[in-house]
Write a protein that holds these residues in place. Sequence first.
Motif, PDB file in Angstrom:
ATOM      1  N   PHE A 147       0.534  -0.899  -0.061  1.00  0.00           N
ATOM      2  CA  PHE A 147       0.152   0.073   0.392  1.00  0.00           C
ATOM      3  C   PHE A 147       0.940   1.267   0.045  1.00  0.00           C
ATOM      4  O   PHE A 147       2.061   1.057   0.961  1.00  0.00           O
ATOM      5  N   TYR A 187       0.418   5.561   1.113  1.00  0.00           N
ATOM      6  CA  TYR A 187       0.331   6.222   1.885  1.00  0.00           C
ATOM      7  C   TYR A 187       1.188   7.499   1.713  1.00  0.00           C
ATOM      8  O   TYR A 187       1.496   7.762   1.710  1.00  0.00           O
ATOM      9  N   ARG A 195      -4.568   6.077   1.247  1.00  0.00           N
ATOM     10  CA  ARG A 195      -4.240   4.821   1.675  1.00  0.00           C
ATOM     11  C   ARG A 195      -4.488   3.971   0.265  1.00  0.00           C
ATOM     12  O   ARG A 195      -6.497   4.558  -0.563  1.00  0.00           O
TER      13      ARG A 195
END
Length: 269
Positions: free
Chosen positions: A197, A199, A212
């Motif tokens: 992921f 961010y 996110r």
Amino acid sequence: MTRIFTLSRTLLSRARRIALGFGVLLPRKCREVAVLTALCITLPFAIAKADFVPGRGSGPMYYFSTDQAPVRVKLFNQKLGKVGIANVPRAYIVWLSDRLASDGPLPNEIDADQFDIMFTDRGEPWTVAVSKLANDNKISITDAGASLRPSMIWAIIRTTSKPGRMAKMAAGDKARYTPQSASAYGLTMYRNGGSSFEYYFGEPGDAFSSVRCAGPQSNKILCGFAVDITSDVDAEVLFSDFRVHGGRDWANERVRFAKREICSLLGRC
């Protein structure tokens, strides 16, 4: 049996949130355990009815309705008790905490600590928009949903006993995560260990606390924006990857629009 069934709904609800990748309901270390536990408990209770929501999929807790008659959602919090009322057209609601599609049509009044709504970037209920396109063009609602996906906004709305929770969580994550080089999207990208992921964190003037995205930029994924709505309500607002569509300014515009829609339903902000 009733207690186990009620527990299964709660765990399914939590596992669903975790599967989204936001992990705000349980510690990160508990995610896989929670998902497996929820599945193990709920599998014996097969649910015959499962509504399909284009852009989201099919599930026993999803609702699909084009009825615009209002539902009076009485918001409650385990610590605070009743925190307010949201008057929401049925067509907006695609998910409600602790309620299954097999429970039947949504009543005119219902208690909830969390509910999901979906609408387009023009404020039209998502279910109505995809149904219109499908009917006008003689295509499936699945194809209609795929065509309208760039306009889709999905908001997960929940009560909280912690004012400013999203901002505080974002500050904590930003301090722990590792900053990467500044991106072309107007925000610095951060990573959390080996997670795939990406961010991003809002700054003063931004409409969101954190973002996110499930990997590098792509038209196929949604990015989720953490937003404090009121002192006792916050939300996760999801829509098409902002890195593809216009960066930080575009994201702020969409989040502010979504927040106005949510505030209108709550009758306050």
